[in-house]
Design an enzyme around this catalytic site. Structure first.
Site, PDB file in Angstrom:
ATOM      1  N   ARG A  52       0.846  -1.187   0.000  1.00 12.94           N
ATOM      2  CA  ARG A  52       0.000   0.000   0.000  1.00 12.94           C
ATOM      3  C   ARG A  52       0.878   1.233   0.000  1.00 12.94           C
ATOM      4  O   ARG A  52       1.857   1.306   0.741  1.00 12.94           O
ATOM      5  CB  ARG A  52      -0.893   0.021   1.242  1.00 12.94           C
ATOM      6  CG  ARG A  52      -1.900  -1.097   1.298  1.00 12.94           C
ATOM      7  CD  ARG A  52      -2.701  -1.059   2.586  1.00 12.94           C
ATOM      8  NE  ARG A  52      -3.477   0.167   2.722  1.00 12.94           N
ATOM      9  CZ  ARG A  52      -4.373   0.367   3.686  1.00 12.94           C
ATOM     10  NH1 ARG A  52      -4.592  -0.560   4.590  1.00 12.94           N
ATOM     11  NH2 ARG A  52      -5.044   1.491   3.746  1.00 12.94           N
ATOM     12  N   ASP A  54       0.582   5.441   0.533  1.00 13.84           N
ATOM     13  CA  ASP A  54      -0.337   6.440   1.068  1.00 13.84           C
ATOM     14  C   ASP A  54      -0.640   7.522   0.036  1.00 13.84           C
ATOM     15  O   ASP A  54       0.001   7.604  -1.022  1.00 13.84           O
ATOM     16  CB  ASP A  54       0.254   7.081   2.323  1.00 13.84           C
ATOM     17  CG  ASP A  54       0.344   6.101   3.490  1.00 13.84           C
ATOM     18  OD1 ASP A  54      -0.475   5.161   3.530  1.00 13.84           O
ATOM     19  OD2 ASP A  54       1.221   6.289   4.347  1.00 13.84           O
ATOM     20  N   ARG A 202       8.624   7.265   5.939  1.00 13.37           N
ATOM     21  CA  ARG A 202       8.444   8.692   6.229  1.00 13.37           C
ATOM     22  C   ARG A 202       8.765   9.004   7.684  1.00 13.37           C
ATOM     23  O   ARG A 202       9.291  10.077   8.004  1.00 13.37           O
ATOM     24  CB  ARG A 202       7.023   9.107   5.875  1.00 13.37           C
ATOM     25  CG  ARG A 202       6.754   9.102   4.373  1.00 13.37           C
ATOM     26  CD  ARG A 202       5.273   9.176   4.060  1.00 13.37           C
ATOM     27  NE  ARG A 202       4.667  10.380   4.592  1.00 13.37           N
ATOM     28  CZ  ARG A 202       3.351  10.555   4.704  1.00 13.37           C
ATOM     29  NH1 ARG A 202       2.513   9.593   4.318  1.00 13.37           N
ATOM     30  NH2 ARG A 202       2.868  11.675   5.182  1.00 13.37           N
TER      31      ARG A 202
END
Length: 253
Positions: A52, A54, A202
């Site tokens: 996935r 974001d 991140r």
């Protein structure tokens, strides 16, 4: 009627999308891809991605798999020619590179043995890097950041960099590469591992930036990892600078 599984390799600019995975009331990359594949193959196609990403995150290499119900044998050349047609059905920000047949047991997420991300930082206003890199206004001690990044390779539990309340069975990852490279008026972070947690890259970059700003030292960085507590790590840096750049499978060349 036979069912055949295919892998699809694609890339995308994630600026205008709410991530990869289909979500209610939001446009996603998967939604656009499934719609294009369903139109081309004239049957409902649901893809499953290698992971996935974001909202706002990009991918220069991304894999997904899907199954097609077919009568008889589909020639590889026919599938190869389908790329041009499928690309014509997709928004310009999403590009299919290739589609190829795999064993029906092949899995885009679970069979990946390695993934790599890049994070881009630039220091001066540049309209051509808008939404593609993070503009950081200040100075960073890159040498200290690289020393801290090397510490990551000595650990396996990265709970402190994971989004809370995820459905993962473990927060253990084996990081094999993590470093910053100074390029012309910019900074490139590369990280490679067998798997990544939600929001992990991140959060790592955000914490390494704290090292670069001399807010924390190497020993404190190590203690943050050992704490396994997300609240001790730095803030997540903006999504615009993050790119999934490599996904490795033992059966894909």
């Amino acid at each position: 009627m036979n069912t055949q599984r295919y892998f699809i390799e694609l890339s995308y600019n994630g600026t205008d999308y709410h991530g990869w995975q289909v979500q209610p009331n939001a446009v996603t990359v998967q939604e656009c891809l499934d719609k294009a594949l369903s139109t081309y193959f004239r049957q409902t196609v649901i893809t499953l991605g290698c992971g996935r990403t974001d909202a706002g995150v990009h991918a220069t290499q991304f894999y997904a798999h899907f199954d097609i119900h077919q009568e008889g044998e589909v020639k590889p050349s026919t599938i190869g020619r389908s790329v041009t047609s499928i690309n014509s059905l997709l928004p310009y920000q999403i590009s299919v590179k290739r589609i190829f047949e795999v064993e029906n047991s092949a899995h885009a997420r679970f069979d990946a043995t390695e993934r790599a991300y890049n994070y881009h930082i630039h220091f001066h206003k540049d309209p051509f890097k808008l939404d593609r890199s993070w503009l950081y206004k200040g100075e960073l001690d890159v040498e200290a950041m690289n020393k801290a990044a090397a510490i990551l390779l000595k650990h396996t539990d990265f709970s402190c960099f994971s989004k809370s309340n995820t459905q993962t069975f473990t927060n253990n990852c084996k990081i094999t590469e993590a470093h910053f490279q100074i390029t012309e008026q910019s900074l490139l972070f590369t990280i490679r591992a067998d798997r990544f947690l939600r929001n992990m890259v991140r959060a790592i970059v955000g914490t390494l930036v704290r090292v670069g700003k001399n807010e924390i030292d190497l020993e404190q960085f190590k203690k943050i990892i050992e704490s396994k507590n997300r609240s001790n790590a730095g803030q997540s840096v903006p999504a615009c600078g993050l790119y999934l750049v490599s996904v490795i499978y033992p059966f894909v060349k």
